[in-house]
Design a protein around this motif. Sequence first.
Motif, PDB file in Angstrom:
ATOM      1  N   GLU A 160     -10.745  -2.781  -1.543  1.00 42.27           N
ATOM      2  CA  GLU A 160      -9.499  -2.373  -0.892  1.00 42.27           C
ATOM      3  C   GLU A 160      -8.590  -3.576  -0.628  1.00 42.27           C
ATOM      4  OE1 GLU A 160     -12.768  -2.465   2.329  1.00 42.27           O
ATOM      5  OE2 GLU A 160     -12.542  -1.861   0.223  1.00 42.27           O
ATOM      6  N   ASP A 161      -9.196  -4.749  -0.382  1.00 43.09           N
ATOM      7  CA  ASP A 161      -8.397  -5.956  -0.193  1.00 43.09           C
ATOM      8  C   ASP A 161      -7.788  -6.411  -1.514  1.00 43.09           C
ATOM      9  OD1 ASP A 161      -9.136  -5.876   2.432  1.00 43.09           O
ATOM     10  OD2 ASP A 161     -10.638  -7.459   2.292  1.00 43.09           O
ATOM     11  N   MET A 166      -3.201  -7.170  -5.173  1.00 41.10           N
ATOM     12  CA  MET A 166      -2.634  -6.945  -6.507  1.00 41.10           C
ATOM     13  C   MET A 166      -1.316  -6.173  -6.437  1.00 41.10           C
ATOM     14  SD  MET A 166      -5.731  -6.267  -9.216  1.00 41.10           S
ATOM     15  CE  MET A 166      -6.711  -5.173  -8.195  1.00 41.10           C
ATOM     16  N   LEU A 167      -1.295  -5.132  -5.620  1.00 40.26           N
ATOM     17  CA  LEU A 167      -0.094  -4.302  -5.567  1.00 40.26           C
ATOM     18  C   LEU A 167       1.065  -5.020  -4.886  1.00 40.26           C
ATOM     19  CD1 LEU A 167      -1.739  -0.875  -4.698  1.00 40.26           C
ATOM     20  CD2 LEU A 167      -0.729  -1.560  -6.881  1.00 40.26           C
ATOM     21  N   ARG A 168       0.762  -5.884  -3.912  1.00 39.73           N
ATOM     22  CA  ARG A 168       1.839  -6.606  -3.228  1.00 39.73           C
ATOM     23  C   ARG A 168       2.253  -7.862  -3.983  1.00 39.73           C
ATOM     24  NH1 ARG A 168       6.438  -6.363  -0.565  1.00 39.73           N
ATOM     25  NH2 ARG A 168       6.868  -8.340   0.482  1.00 39.73           N
ATOM     26  N   LEU A 202      -0.221  -2.924   7.245  1.00 42.39           N
ATOM     27  CA  LEU A 202      -0.549  -3.522   5.955  1.00 42.39           C
ATOM     28  C   LEU A 202       0.019  -4.938   5.849  1.00 42.39           C
ATOM     29  CD1 LEU A 202       0.016  -0.476   3.573  1.00 42.39           C
ATOM     30  CD2 LEU A 202      -2.171  -1.543   4.164  1.00 42.39           C
ATOM     31  N   ARG A 203       1.193  -5.141   6.425  1.00 45.38           N
ATOM     32  CA  ARG A 203       1.795  -6.478   6.397  1.00 45.38           C
ATOM     33  C   ARG A 203       0.913  -7.482   7.151  1.00 45.38           C
ATOM     34  NH1 ARG A 203       7.355  -8.102   5.956  1.00 45.38           N
ATOM     35  NH2 ARG A 203       7.960  -5.911   6.102  1.00 45.38           N
ATOM     36  N   LYS A 204       0.395  -7.071   8.327  1.00 44.64           N
ATOM     37  CA  LYS A 204      -0.482  -7.951   9.102  1.00 44.64           C
ATOM     38  C   LYS A 204      -1.794  -8.199   8.350  1.00 44.64           C
ATOM     39  CE  LYS A 204       1.354  -6.482  13.589  1.00 44.64           C
ATOM     40  NZ  LYS A 204       1.059  -5.752  14.857  1.00 44.64           N
ATOM     41  N   LYS A 205      -2.333  -7.146   7.764  1.00 48.72           N
ATOM     42  CA  LYS A 205      -3.576  -7.289   7.010  1.00 48.72           C
ATOM     43  C   LYS A 205      -3.387  -8.221   5.822  1.00 48.72           C
ATOM     44  CE  LYS A 205      -7.107  -4.640   4.541  1.00 48.72           C
ATOM     45  NZ  LYS A 205      -7.555  -3.301   4.104  1.00 48.72           N
TER      46      LYS A 205
END
Length: 227
Positions: A160-161, A166-168, A202-205
């Motif tokens: 999941e990480d 990859m997507l970002r 998601l931004r923080k993660k």
Amino acid sequence: MDRGHDVGSAFGLRDHVTMTAEDRGDLERELGTRLARGDLRGVATALLATYGPEIYAFLAALHRDESDAEEVFSRFGEALWQGLQRFEGHASFRTFAYAVARKTSVHVRRDAARRRKREGELDSAELSGVMAEVRERTAAYLRTTTRSRLAALRASLPEEDQELLMLRVDRKLPWDELAVVLRGEDEPPLSAEDKRREAMRLRKKFQLLKDRLREMARREGLLDEDG
């Protein structure tokens, strides 16, 4: 003659790597027009011809096995075709395609028999031909690409990480689109406020993941102490 170029030319498309934000906007509008006319085959073909290579590369990076990636991509084509028949425009076509690809990947990873060869039946031979071409061209490219040690570190992270990175980083999806793509399979669509909160989470993660990857790279000697 290059069949991929012919397919792209038929729809007035540019290579997904060289497309600008304006190009993507034009494509989104064109796809919306085709969908409104009921031209599902045209929409599916254009999506595969334009975004198929980057989605195949995304799946190949997740599964790390060419036969698995081919099977997932075949199932993705079927799921894309079925999903387009219910598509209501809550996200862009590109975001929709990535969401379908990720959900398909999750299904296959849960399937103990995922290595079983499977011929996907699409609505037309034209779509099947586009999918075969994308697999062949992209797989050949990936076989000639050697992953760097930093990429290997990233590959050691939980799936999941890796998806988020990859997507970002590689696909540059906006945070609100990431919230849609990474949504659980059976979860209802996000409200505007829920999407905003999930995008913030998601931004923080993502920042924590970058810090963790940077520290791993330092321990491997890939970065100096100030890097």
